[in-house]
Design an enzyme around this catalytic site. Structure first.
Site, mmCIF file in Angstrom:
data_model
loop_
_atom_site.group_PDB
_atom_site.id
_atom_site.type_symbol
_atom_site.label_atom_id
_atom_site.label_comp_id
_atom_site.label_asym_id
_atom_site.label_seq_id
_atom_site.Cartn_x
_atom_site.Cartn_y
_atom_site.Cartn_z
ATOM 1 N N TYR A 187 -12.124 18.594 -16.786
ATOM 2 C CA TYR A 187 -12.728 17.265 -16.971
ATOM 3 C C TYR A 187 -13.930 17.111 -16.019
ATOM 4 O O TYR A 187 -13.891 17.590 -14.889
ATOM 5 C CB TYR A 187 -11.657 16.200 -16.700
ATOM 6 C CG TYR A 187 -12.203 14.818 -16.552
ATOM 7 C CD1 TYR A 187 -12.846 14.187 -17.607
ATOM 8 C CD2 TYR A 187 -12.104 14.135 -15.342
ATOM 9 C CE1 TYR A 187 -13.368 12.918 -17.468
ATOM 10 C CE2 TYR A 187 -12.618 12.863 -15.188
ATOM 11 C CZ TYR A 187 -13.257 12.260 -16.260
ATOM 12 O OH TYR A 187 -13.774 11.010 -16.111
ATOM 13 N N ASP A 211 -3.076 19.625 -14.856
ATOM 14 C CA ASP A 211 -3.424 18.322 -15.424
ATOM 15 C C ASP A 211 -2.896 18.295 -16.857
ATOM 16 O O ASP A 211 -3.350 19.050 -17.713
ATOM 17 C CB ASP A 211 -4.958 18.143 -15.382
ATOM 18 C CG ASP A 211 -5.409 16.777 -15.897
ATOM 19 O OD1 ASP A 211 -4.688 16.170 -16.713
ATOM 20 O OD2 ASP A 211 -6.508 16.333 -15.506
ATOM 21 N N ARG A 248 0.855 -1.203 0.000
ATOM 22 C CA ARG A 248 0.000 0.000 0.000
ATOM 23 C C ARG A 248 0.884 1.243 0.000
ATOM 24 O O ARG A 248 0.503 2.294 -0.503
ATOM 25 C CB ARG A 248 -0.968 0.000 1.184
ATOM 26 C CG ARG A 248 -1.710 1.322 1.360
ATOM 27 C CD ARG A 248 -3.066 1.189 2.036
ATOM 28 N NE ARG A 248 -3.041 0.448 3.274
ATOM 29 C CZ ARG A 248 -2.491 0.891 4.426
ATOM 30 N NH1 ARG A 248 -1.921 2.076 4.494
ATOM 31 N NH2 ARG A 248 -2.515 0.136 5.502
HETATM 32 C C1 LIG Z 1 -8.095 15.499 -18.454
HETATM 33 C C2 LIG Z 1 -8.483 14.337 -17.601
HETATM 34 N N1 LIG Z 1 -8.071 14.285 -16.329
HETATM 35 C C3 LIG Z 1 -8.400 13.260 -15.520
HETATM 36 C C4 LIG Z 1 -9.198 12.226 -15.958
HETATM 37 C C5 LIG Z 1 -9.571 11.113 -15.003
HETATM 38 O O1 LIG Z 1 -8.792 9.980 -15.238
HETATM 39 P P1 LIG Z 1 -9.218 8.484 -14.834
HETATM 40 O O2 LIG Z 1 -10.342 8.101 -15.731
HETATM 41 O O3 LIG Z 1 -7.960 7.700 -15.059
HETATM 42 O O4 LIG Z 1 -9.639 8.513 -13.411
HETATM 43 C C6 LIG Z 1 -9.643 12.222 -17.288
HETATM 44 C C7 LIG Z 1 -10.487 11.125 -17.776
HETATM 45 O O5 LIG Z 1 -11.007 11.161 -18.876
HETATM 46 C C8 LIG Z 1 -9.274 13.308 -18.128
HETATM 47 O O6 LIG Z 1 -9.684 13.355 -19.408
#
Ligand SMILES: Cc1ncc(COP(=O)(O)O)c(C=O)c1O
Length: 391
Positions: free
Chosen positions: A111, A183, A58
């Protein structure tokens, strides 16, 4: 700390030195919940960080560590830690950095899952969330006034492919004493390195381009060791660690990241350029197009414009529903960044968690198609789109 080799070399070799077992040329999948020690002193040395090693999966695991190292080096970071999914990376990061009474500034176009954290979960913990207009940098800068604890950026955005100026907003964040998080899922470290542009932390859904084969979920956060250490601590206690088999698949996928992303960049640019002239198409969103509202910023901070584009059809949602089933070379699926082309609509993919009214408020039209170009031949993809969009 920064390895001078190029990304194509690093994607293949980085992070693998320590985990080779008995000459195996590939990182083994270590499925062991715990690690045994012959005596209490050597156990204590590892447990207290005086010697390298693992105690319990973990916390750390050799296969997972190799994935983290590869990503750390690809992002030019000093530390990295990984998660069960991109959303685990995002939520663990935000819940580590924020406390009741803090304020976070972000944009409306993140997102859908991230948006849910902002609108549904953080307010329950009395975190003040300010979501600005993604097109208005002056408004975002004004919102990042003193008192802002976190500036959260996503660029390019999902699914409208807007671009945020990372250097400009990181400077505003640092002037206010905030931690700047970006991100980088859509760009990948091949096209953009937010840490070099001033962000403190860069995170990814590894499920997308990093893995690249749509067969493993994962997430990763890279950046400042102090911050990554705090996030790691939150994750080791709350438990959203990456599974070793997923880490193995992500490592294997990462070896071809540079090859794949360069092909996807080229395919997406050709398709976006072609779609612009198509009579059935009302608008095309791709940062690589000279007509894109943020093309100048994209050219400044990106080396390539990514594999994802989106476009609107003139005849609305009915036309979308007619066109998508006709595509031969595309999965209709809630994913992106795979070797295969993947298409979807925000209502069924990125913003499925949002109501139609919420999507409308975010400026996401129902007639939008998100198109994640795979590594296929661009002529074949264009021929496929031609027949799918024919009247
Ligand atoms: C820009 C972005 N960030 C985060 C995520 C979330 O990722 P996960 O589906 O691996 O949890 C996504 C999912 O589509 C995404 O497009």
């Amino acid at each position: 700390m920064t390895d001078p080799a190029s990304p194509s070399t690093l994607a293949v070799w980085a992070g693998e030195d320590e985990s080779l077992v008995q000459g195996a040329t590939q990182v083994p999948v270590v499925y062991s919940a715990a690690y045994g020690y012959p005596d209490v002193d050597s156990w204590l040395d590892v447990a207290l960080g005086r010697q390298p090693g693992h105690i319990y999966s973990r916390n750390t695991n050799p296969t997972v560590h190799a994935f983290e190292e590869k990503m750390r080096i690809l992002e030019g970071a000093r530390a990295a830690t990984s998660f069960a999914s991109g959303m685990a990376a995002i939520s663990n990061t935000l819940f580590t950095l924020l406390s009741p009474g803090d304020r976070i500034v972000s944009v409306k176009d993140t997102y859908g899952g991230t948006n849910k954290i902002f609108t549904e979960f953080l307010p329950r913990f009395h975190v003040d969330v300010e979501l600005c207009d993604t097109d208005d940098h002056a408004q975002i800068e004004a919102a990042i006034a003193p008192g802002c604890r976190v500036v959260y950026l996503e660029t390019p955005t999902n699914p409208t492919l807007k671009v945020l100026d990372i250097a400009r907003l990181a400077a505003a964040g640092h002037a206010a004493g905030a931690v700047v998080v970006a991100d980088n899922t859509f760009a990948t470290p091949i096209n953009q390195n937010p840490l070099q542009l001033g962000a403190d932390l860069v995170l990814h859904s590894a499920t997308k381009f990093l893995g690249g084969h749509a067969d493993a979920l994962g997430g990763v956060v890279c950046g400042d060791p102090g911050l990554v250490g705090q996030i790691y601590h939150y994750r080791e206690i709350t438990g959203a660690m990456l599974d070793p088999m997923a880490a193995y698949l992500l490592i294997r996928g990462l070896k071809t990241l540079d090859l794949r992303v360069r092909q996807q960049n080229a395919n997406a640019l050709r398709i976006a350029t072609w779609l612009q002239t198509h009579p059935a198409v009302a608008a095309v969103f791709y940062p690589g197009l000279a007509t894109h509202a943020h093309h100048d910023v994209a050219r400044r901070q990106m080396r390539g414009f990514g594999g994802v584009l989106s476009f609107m059809l003139r005849d609305g949602f009915a036309a979308v529903k007619a066109a998508l089933p006709r595509l031969r070379y595309a999965h209709r699926a809630a994913n992106l960044g795979a070797v295969e082309t993947v298409v979807g609509t925000p209502a069924t993919t990125s913003h499925v968690e949002c109501s139609a009214a919420e999507r409308a408020a975010m400026g996401i039209p129902e007639s939008l198609i998100r198109y994640s170009a795979g590594i296929e031949d661009a002529d074949d993809l264009i021929a496929d789109l031609t027949q799918a969009l024919a009247p």
